[in-house]
Write a protein that holds these residues in place. Structure first.
Motif, PDB file in Angstrom:
ATOM      1  N   VAL A  27       2.371  -2.691   4.585  1.00  0.00           N
ATOM      2  CA  VAL A  27       1.561  -3.182   3.336  1.00  0.00           C
ATOM      3  C   VAL A  27       2.375  -4.808   3.039  1.00  0.00           C
ATOM      4  N   SER A  28       3.559  -4.882   3.032  1.00  0.00           N
ATOM      5  CA  SER A  28       4.217  -5.972   2.738  1.00  0.00           C
ATOM      6  C   SER A  28       3.796  -7.215   3.812  1.00  0.00           C
ATOM      7  N   ALA A  29       3.679  -6.810   5.099  1.00  0.00           N
ATOM      8  CA  ALA A  29       3.384  -7.558   6.145  1.00  0.00           C
ATOM      9  C   ALA A  29       1.964  -8.069   5.937  1.00  0.00           C
ATOM     10  N   LEU A  30       1.032  -7.066   5.817  1.00  0.00           N
ATOM     11  CA  LEU A  30      -0.353  -7.401   5.798  1.00  0.00           C
ATOM     12  C   LEU A  30      -0.646  -8.224   4.434  1.00  0.00           C
ATOM     13  N   ILE A  31      -0.058  -8.265   3.317  1.00  0.00           N
ATOM     14  CA  ILE A  31      -0.167  -9.068   2.199  1.00  0.00           C
ATOM     15  C   ILE A  31       0.342 -10.423   2.458  1.00  0.00           C
ATOM     16  N   LEU A  32       1.451 -10.638   2.934  1.00  0.00           N
ATOM     17  CA  LEU A  32       2.214 -11.723   3.412  1.00  0.00           C
ATOM     18  C   LEU A  32       1.267 -12.582   4.480  1.00  0.00           C
ATOM     19  N   ALA A  33       0.819 -11.918   5.601  1.00  0.00           N
ATOM     20  CA  ALA A  33       0.073 -12.541   6.716  1.00  0.00           C
ATOM     21  C   ALA A  33      -1.315 -13.091   5.900  1.00  0.00           C
ATOM     22  N   ALA A  34      -1.761 -12.328   5.119  1.00  0.00           N
ATOM     23  CA  ALA A  34      -3.012 -12.683   4.493  1.00  0.00           C
ATOM     24  C   ALA A  34      -2.782 -13.980   3.659  1.00  0.00           C
ATOM     25  N   CYS A  35      -1.781 -14.174   3.034  1.00  0.00           N
ATOM     26  CA  CYS A  35      -1.278 -15.378   2.360  1.00  0.00           C
ATOM     27  C   CYS A  35      -0.918 -16.602   2.998  1.00  0.00           C
TER      28      CYS A  35
END
Length: 503
Positions: A24-32
């Motif tokens: 979840v953390s990786a997905l959010i940071l990747a999107a940012c």
């Protein structure tokens, strides 16, 4: 909506156990990462900045491809390859920085000019918080439509009771984002009562808050009527039979104003944090040892029934206590943010202190999830609140680091940061002048709730107009691109007219 199709849609988004904190953390940071890459590209490649200023069509395409497209891809077709995506984006950003430093022969000057750069001012309105809030809205509007397509991995959908999924973070991050930038965080609210602690001041504060949340109550009622009247799919165990997101946000804001006298009377230097801790411990105690968890799962008669209005909406009503504690914690963090000096040196100190705090929060989250109680968005329990604080703080660390890199590099290159995005303009220095520069993040930031509402309308329209359950991955990405382009066009139109819709 056809009954069988409605049931299929409800089954499609129900009954999942989730994924991991890391994913979840990786997905959010990747999107940012698109936001950081956007600013670095404009800063280090002057011809791109000039083209963006000259040609509006190029400017739109640039914003959509760099900022919006990564969010769409990492939530759908690239969700299984998010670490690979990060391994491409982050070196690309580092390459832009290195190329700019080398091309301007700045390596020999770094040590001598670095200390001078740290004394540069940082805008008083704290742009990293605005960027974080905006990306929360952006990621939310992508996810609420993407989840209806098979291209969105089912492990990322909302979990039924226990576990973590990407779709579980929306309300929690929204509460954090509003708490950290709230009136209380900026020094209002309880400060009024401290000066004049009497019934009239208290009632005035509660009345003002009640008037402020009235539009949210109206929106919640309208959503309820539309969903019930149209036969749109529902996930009853999320909030209950009638409750929804808007009622939760309204109740949190109203309850926070009701508790202001307690905040005003607490002798602690961190009154909001102390009150939040007390409330969360009490709520978790009721869940764990007072029968609260069993009531939420099985209802008053132990058979899952919902015989009364309260029991019919028990998840939404009781989880508001967990969200209230999260809001109070967020206010305390916001007080710390707004209480600092606005220089890059202060920003660097923020980064160090917040990174250490985030390590502690993630450790506490992991221990609570493993040894106290599993995370539950449905209950908004203690481990869930810790997870939201950990994830929100991680996002803050990311955006602070991004701003620090951009501002330091801008100083070394002699380029004003305000030329990159209106978020970097300091109203105190610029006289508060609105400069109509196309920046999708700034545009969404100006009308976040309006864009969120429009996204809900468009999501419903898509679900009524096509069978998303049978759509291919290519169709999913295409629909999401059209959908996000429409939302960004609406945000850009309002921004160019300098219109802000207050809700």
């Amino acid at each position: 909506m056809d009954l069988s199709y409605k049931q299929a849609k409800e089954a499609f988004v129900s009954g999942y156990s989730g994924t991991t904190f890391l994913e979840v953390s990786a997905l959010i940071l990747a999107a940012c990462t698109g936001y950081l890459l956007r600013n670095l590209t404009l800063l280090t490649l002057p011809f791109v900045r000039e083209a963006k200023t000259t040609w509006k069509s190029f400017s739109w395409a640039f914003e959509l491809v760099i900022v919006i497209l990564p969010s769409i891809l990492v939530f759908t077709v690239l969700a299984d390859h998010v670490l690979f995506f990060l391994s491409l984006m982050l070196p690309l950003a580092a390459g832009l920085i290195l190329a700019a430093v080398c091309s301007h022969h700045l390596l020999s000057q770094l040590q001598s000019r670095f200390a001078q750069a740290l004394q540069c001012s940082y805008p008083r309105r704290i742009p990293f918080l605005s960027a974080q809030r905006t990306f929360l809205t952006l990621l939310t509007v992508v996810a609420i439509l993407a989840v209806d397509f098979p291209a969105f991995p089912r492990r990322l959908a909302k979990v039924e009771t226990y576990g973590v999924g990407l779709m579980d973070v929306g309300v929690g991050l929204f509460v954090y984002a509003h708490g950290v930038t709230s009136l209380e965080a900026r020094g209002g609210g309880s400060s009024v009562l401290k000066v004049r602690l009497n019934l009239a001041a208290y009632l005035a504060l509660v009345g003002k808050t009640a008037r402020g949340v009235f539009p949210l109550l109206v929106l919640g009622l309208l959503r309820l009527l539309v969903v019930k009247g149209s036969g749109y799919q529902e996930h009853i165990s999320e909030y209950g039979l009638h409750w929804n997101f808007f009622f939760s946000i309204a109740s949190v804001r109203l309850l926070s104003s009701v508790l202001q006298p307690l905040v005003a009377m607490l002798p602690s230097r961190c009154p909001y944090g102390l009150l939040a801790t007390t409330l969360l411990l009490a709520y978790q105690g009721v869940l764990s040892w007072g029968g609260g968890e069993e009531y939420l799962i099985y209802g008053p008669h132990g058979d899952g029934s919902r015989p009364t209005l309260f029991s019919a909406n028990r998840e939404g009503i009781l989880s508001s206590l967990g969200y209230l504690s999260l809001y109070l914690f967020s206010v305390e963090i916001g007080r710390w943010f707004f209480g600092q000096r606005n220089t890059l040196r202060s920003l660097a100190m923020h980064l160090t202190q917040l990174s250490l705090a985030d390590v502690v929060l993630w450790t506490a989250t992991s221990l609570a999830h493993s040894h106290v109680h599993p995370v539950s968005r449905r209950f908004a329990n203690g481990p869930f609140v810790l997870w939201m604080l950990s994830l929100s703080t991680l996002m803050s660390v990311f955006f602070i680091l991004g701003d620090l890199i951009v501002f330091l590099l801008a100083f070394l290159l002699g380029t004003p940061p305000s030329s990159l995005t209106p978020l970097y303009q300091d109203e105190a220095r610029d006289g508060g002048k609105h400069q109509p520069m196309l920046c999708v993040v700034s545009a969404i930031n100006s009308n976040q709730m309006a864009i969120f509402l429009l996204a809900n309308v468009l999501t419903g329209a898509v679900n009524f107009s096509m069978n998303t359950l049978e759509a291919s991955s290519l169709t999913c990405v295409a629909v999401l691109c059209v959908y996000m382009t429409s939302l960004c066009a609406a945000a850009g139109f309002l921004y160019q007219l300098n219109l802000k819709i207050k809700l």
